[in-house]
Design a protein around this motif. Sequence first.
Motif, mmCIF file in Angstrom:
data_model
loop_
_atom_site.group_PDB
_atom_site.id
_atom_site.type_symbol
_atom_site.label_atom_id
_atom_site.label_comp_id
_atom_site.label_asym_id
_atom_site.label_seq_id
_atom_site.Cartn_x
_atom_site.Cartn_y
_atom_site.Cartn_z
ATOM 1 N N LEU A 183 45.295 44.406 34.697
ATOM 2 C CA LEU A 183 44.490 43.718 35.806
ATOM 3 C C LEU A 183 44.440 44.629 36.925
ATOM 4 N N ASP A 184 45.265 45.299 37.296
ATOM 5 C CA ASP A 184 45.250 46.360 38.060
ATOM 6 C C ASP A 184 43.818 47.332 38.069
ATOM 7 N N ILE A 203 37.270 40.304 45.554
ATOM 8 C CA ILE A 203 38.469 39.631 44.858
ATOM 9 C C ILE A 203 38.460 38.230 45.671
ATOM 10 N N LEU A 204 38.422 37.033 44.753
ATOM 11 C CA LEU A 204 38.618 35.637 45.217
ATOM 12 C C LEU A 204 40.125 35.368 45.299
ATOM 13 N N ARG A 205 40.914 35.669 44.584
ATOM 14 C CA ARG A 205 42.195 35.298 44.235
ATOM 15 C C ARG A 205 42.983 36.508 44.093
ATOM 16 N N GLU A 206 44.181 36.769 44.696
ATOM 17 C CA GLU A 206 44.905 37.989 44.478
ATOM 18 C C GLU A 206 45.564 37.729 43.469
ATOM 19 N N LYS A 207 46.043 38.688 42.415
ATOM 20 C CA LYS A 207 47.103 38.590 41.472
ATOM 21 C C LYS A 207 48.161 37.591 41.714
ATOM 22 N N MET A 208 48.307 36.463 40.460
ATOM 23 C CA MET A 208 49.175 35.485 40.454
ATOM 24 C C MET A 208 49.951 35.792 39.467
ATOM 25 N N TYR A 244 49.576 37.153 34.014
ATOM 26 C CA TYR A 244 49.203 37.366 35.257
ATOM 27 C C TYR A 244 47.678 36.844 35.376
ATOM 28 N N MET A 245 47.328 36.527 36.668
ATOM 29 C CA MET A 245 45.683 36.084 36.797
ATOM 30 C C MET A 245 45.306 36.304 38.051
ATOM 31 N N LEU A 299 34.935 34.873 37.842
ATOM 32 C CA LEU A 299 35.501 35.230 36.645
ATOM 33 C C LEU A 299 36.937 34.857 36.733
ATOM 34 N N GLY A 300 37.720 34.560 35.536
ATOM 35 C CA GLY A 300 39.236 34.487 35.730
ATOM 36 C C GLY A 300 39.485 35.823 34.858
#
Length: 118
Positions: free
Chosen positions: A73-74, A87-92, A98-99, A110-111
């Motif tokens: 992801l990074d 980025i809509l949502r930081e790494k969860m 991880y998403m 996109l997810g």
Amino acid sequence: MGKVIGFEISSQQPEKAAAFYTEVFGWEVSEPHWDYRSVHYQTAEQNVLIGGISKGPSDFPHGTRIQIQVDSLDEIIGKAIEHGAMILREKMEFEDFYMTYIVDPTGVCLGLIEMKSL
């Protein structure tokens, strides 16, 4: 290479959406977990559709996102930002993966999913 592994339908009425897709298309929709209802559909030819229906957040209340599995992801987030994504949502972090959610330069959300090593 990132591969599409699923989809997510966002709705402010996820119960109603789940009922619709169950009744109209025969999808199996699970009970909610974290405001997310898993969807699983399998045809006689063994093609499998995997996805979910969730209550959309206020900044992305409706729509459909594909989910793309990536190795890092990074790394992909860095490339995406370099090429105009937001980025809509930081790494969860979840139990097995991880998403993050990104928005491409054209406004498509996109997810992105990175599976945890077992």
